[in-house]
Write an enzyme that holds these catalytic residues in place. Sequence first.
Site, PDB file in Angstrom:
ATOM      1  N   ALA A  79      10.309   0.957   6.238  1.00 17.77           N
ATOM      2  CA  ALA A  79       9.518  -0.227   6.207  1.00 17.77           C
ATOM      3  C   ALA A  79       8.498   0.117   4.999  1.00 17.77           C
ATOM      4  O   ALA A  79       8.335   0.941   4.303  1.00 17.77           O
ATOM      5  CB  ALA A  79       8.599  -0.400   7.499  1.00 17.77           C
ATOM      6  N   GLN A  80       7.780  -1.035   4.514  1.00 17.08           N
ATOM      7  CA  GLN A  80       6.548  -0.788   3.604  1.00 17.08           C
ATOM      8  C   GLN A  80       5.492  -1.703   4.348  1.00 17.08           C
ATOM      9  O   GLN A  80       5.717  -2.399   5.262  1.00 17.08           O
ATOM     10  CB  GLN A  80       6.937  -1.304   2.210  1.00 17.08           C
ATOM     11  CG  GLN A  80       7.210  -2.878   2.061  1.00 17.08           C
ATOM     12  CD  GLN A  80       7.520  -3.212   0.585  1.00 17.08           C
ATOM     13  OE1 GLN A  80       8.182  -2.451   0.038  1.00 17.08           O
ATOM     14  NE2 GLN A  80       7.339  -4.474   0.267  1.00 17.08           N
ATOM     15  N   VAL A  81       4.044  -1.333   3.716  1.00 17.14           N
ATOM     16  CA  VAL A  81       2.961  -1.888   4.483  1.00 17.14           C
ATOM     17  C   VAL A  81       2.281  -2.578   3.468  1.00 17.14           C
ATOM     18  O   VAL A  81       2.076  -2.086   2.248  1.00 17.14           O
ATOM     19  CB  VAL A  81       2.201  -0.494   4.970  1.00 17.14           C
ATOM     20  CG1 VAL A  81       0.905  -1.007   5.298  1.00 17.14           C
ATOM     21  CG2 VAL A  81       2.894   0.294   6.052  1.00 17.14           C
TER      22      VAL A  81
ATOM     23  N   LYS B 139       3.173  -4.227   8.816  1.00 15.93           N
ATOM     24  CA  LYS B 139       4.299  -3.244   8.261  1.00 15.93           C
ATOM     25  C   LYS B 139       5.550  -4.115   8.554  1.00 15.93           C
ATOM     26  O   LYS B 139       5.732  -5.060   9.624  1.00 15.93           O
ATOM     27  CB  LYS B 139       4.257  -2.036   9.392  1.00 15.93           C
ATOM     28  CG  LYS B 139       5.312  -1.102   9.007  1.00 15.93           C
ATOM     29  CD  LYS B 139       4.906   0.072   9.924  1.00 15.93           C
ATOM     30  CE  LYS B 139       5.941   1.221   9.832  1.00 15.93           C
ATOM     31  NZ  LYS B 139       5.920   2.414  10.563  1.00 15.93           N
TER      32      LYS B 139
ATOM     33  N   SER C 297      11.481   4.884   3.481  1.00 12.99           N
ATOM     34  CA  SER C 297      12.809   4.368   3.627  1.00 12.99           C
ATOM     35  C   SER C 297      13.136   3.360   4.651  1.00 12.99           C
ATOM     36  O   SER C 297      13.889   2.355   4.457  1.00 12.99           O
ATOM     37  CB  SER C 297      13.624   5.625   4.183  1.00 12.99           C
ATOM     38  OG  SER C 297      13.085   6.100   5.346  1.00 12.99           O
TER      39      SER C 297
ATOM     40  N   MET D 171       0.726  -1.139   0.031  1.00  8.80           N
ATOM     41  CA  MET D 171      -0.013   0.023  -0.243  1.00  8.80           C
ATOM     42  C   MET D 171       0.918   1.251   0.010  1.00  8.80           C
ATOM     43  O   MET D 171       0.467   2.243  -0.513  1.00  8.80           O
ATOM     44  CB  MET D 171      -1.051   0.177   1.042  1.00  8.80           C
ATOM     45  CG  MET D 171      -1.908  -1.242   1.141  1.00  8.80           C
ATOM     46  SD  MET D 171      -2.643  -1.193   2.945  1.00  8.80           S
ATOM     47  CE  MET D 171      -3.586   0.400   2.937  1.00  8.80           C
ATOM     48  N   ALA D 172       2.044   1.225   0.785  1.00  6.36           N
ATOM     49  CA  ALA D 172       2.934   2.347   0.815  1.00  6.36           C
ATOM     50  C   ALA D 172       4.359   1.828   0.936  1.00  6.36           C
ATOM     51  O   ALA D 172       4.516   0.776   1.464  1.00  6.36           O
ATOM     52  CB  ALA D 172       2.461   3.380   2.023  1.00  6.36           C
TER      53      ALA D 172
ATOM     54  N   ASP E 165       5.141  13.072  14.976  1.00 10.38           N
ATOM     55  CA  ASP E 165       5.417  13.102  13.472  1.00 10.38           C
ATOM     56  C   ASP E 165       4.069  13.510  12.886  1.00 10.38           C
ATOM     57  O   ASP E 165       3.555  12.632  12.242  1.00 10.38           O
ATOM     58  CB  ASP E 165       5.769  11.552  13.334  1.00 10.38           C
ATOM     59  CG  ASP E 165       6.511  11.540  11.864  1.00 10.38           C
ATOM     60  OD1 ASP E 165       6.920  13.009  11.256  1.00 10.38           O
ATOM     61  OD2 ASP E 165       6.790  10.908  11.265  1.00 10.38           O
TER      62      ASP E 165
END
Length: 550
Positions: A137-139, A153, A135, A131-132, A288
């Site tokens: 991690a990715q999901v 994740k 730098s 999905m995204a 954040d």
Amino acid sequence: MIPFRQGVRVVHIAWVLAKHGLDEFILAAHLFRPIRFFRFLSPFYWLQKGQRPNYGVRIRRTLEDLGPIYIKFGQILSTRRDLLPDEIAEELVKLQDEVPPFPAEQSRAIVEKALGGEVEDIFASFETQPMASASIAQVHAATLHSGEDVIVKVVRPGIEKAIRKDIDLMYTLAHLAQKYSREARRLRPVEVVEEYEKTIFDELDLMREAANASQLRRNFENSEMLYIPRVYWDYCRNNVMVMERVYGTPVDEVEELKAQGVSMALLGERGVEIFFTQVFRDNFFHADMHPGNIFVEPSGRYISVDFGIMGTLTTEDQRYLAENLLAFFHQDYRRVAELHVESGWVPEGTRVEEFEAAIRTVSEPIWEKPLADISFGHFLLRLFQTARRFDMEVQPQLVLLQKTLLNIEGLGRMLYPELDLWATAKPFMEKWLSQQVGPKAFVRRVRESLPQMSEQLPEIPRLAYRVLKNAEEGKLRLNWHSEELSALRREMNAGQSRTRQSIAGGALLISAALLASLGTPLLSAGLLPLFSGGLGIAGIGLLGNSLRRR
């Protein structure tokens, strides 16, 4: 000496700097002054001459070309607005942490190794297309066998080793910059790299992020303002995290939100209230809060994701921060200066009158603007910049707070430009302070202490009787320890020892002189010079030792 591998990377970085017109930064250093003329041999110098964008844009583009680790570094560096010029800080905020995804096979392998089974056995479905991707991690979207939609994740493979290499290089460059550049020393590059190292390695630990999410969810349970996704702890490891999948509209899609009938004024005010609730009520705030991490439900409730960076304040910092802001609101600059000294944010010997004058200088122009146009975040920024002249060391938690406040303020005014952040925040802070100081606070603290007091209360009569009995019988003794008295006692003992050595040394020297001057039978034996010389040497040694100890 820079290792060969780091040297190759340095050459690459120098090439990228030259490409974006930042070679002047390198050549400005004292170390490279003798070869500054080489700049005119660079094709980039002549191609870009006369059409270079400002420094901020060039630095942002350089970090984007250097890759995801440097993008993340730029994002974290953007939080140090107390150190950076505005044009650079505002460009670094624009850095987007979006990088190509790593192969789905790797993602599956990481999940299977971490959770100890085949993906098909762990999840009812698992989407290989992420999905995204960022730098760190990715999901991926997935569904549990129990039917819940979740996101998975996954930390990038090999990312920790890559980060370590780049951080080692950053340390090398930071030490060189600090050694050869006066301007770099002002920016404290080594400390900036240390802060980056801590932050990015914290983000690599997804168990830590999951714990942050659980705490924040508990703080806002059943809240109408903010929703935090549920963590599925059975599926969480250091490099894999599974959370509830949430559905909402990205907060920066303002037109879509308006089409859904969401009140922009309500969203703006809720954003401010959520921030101050996290900071003052819970002392645990999401640090954040950029638009990519915030979504909105059709009801107007916020949804927050990505909990890798959280901030906390001490109770003292909370109180001093609230009192500072309220004192500033009432234009009581004397109180602002006193609070900075009392809190230890500036050195104890700082002259309050001078600090008050400096604060007045930067604050008075703000009051020429309408109240709704005054930026809370920029006020804190200017306050930190002014305090730095008085040797204020900005605490990391205050920097995170200021960065988050700027994000919230920008978000609120994007949604509702008429937002009066002061009017929203002032009652909240006044209420919080009234709960911390005064009769209500005293009653609350007594109530909190009652369980411990009730345990100790039965012992008080017996202890009182023992003290009175010892006093009656003359057995009461007072044991008092003071570091100053102990040091004085040690110094007195040392002084007495030196005095004894001096007396002994002097006596030996006198004895040696008398023996040497007397004609005795020992002289014929040739032993007198040896004996008197030994006494003299011993005396000199004792005197010398006593003088050294002085």
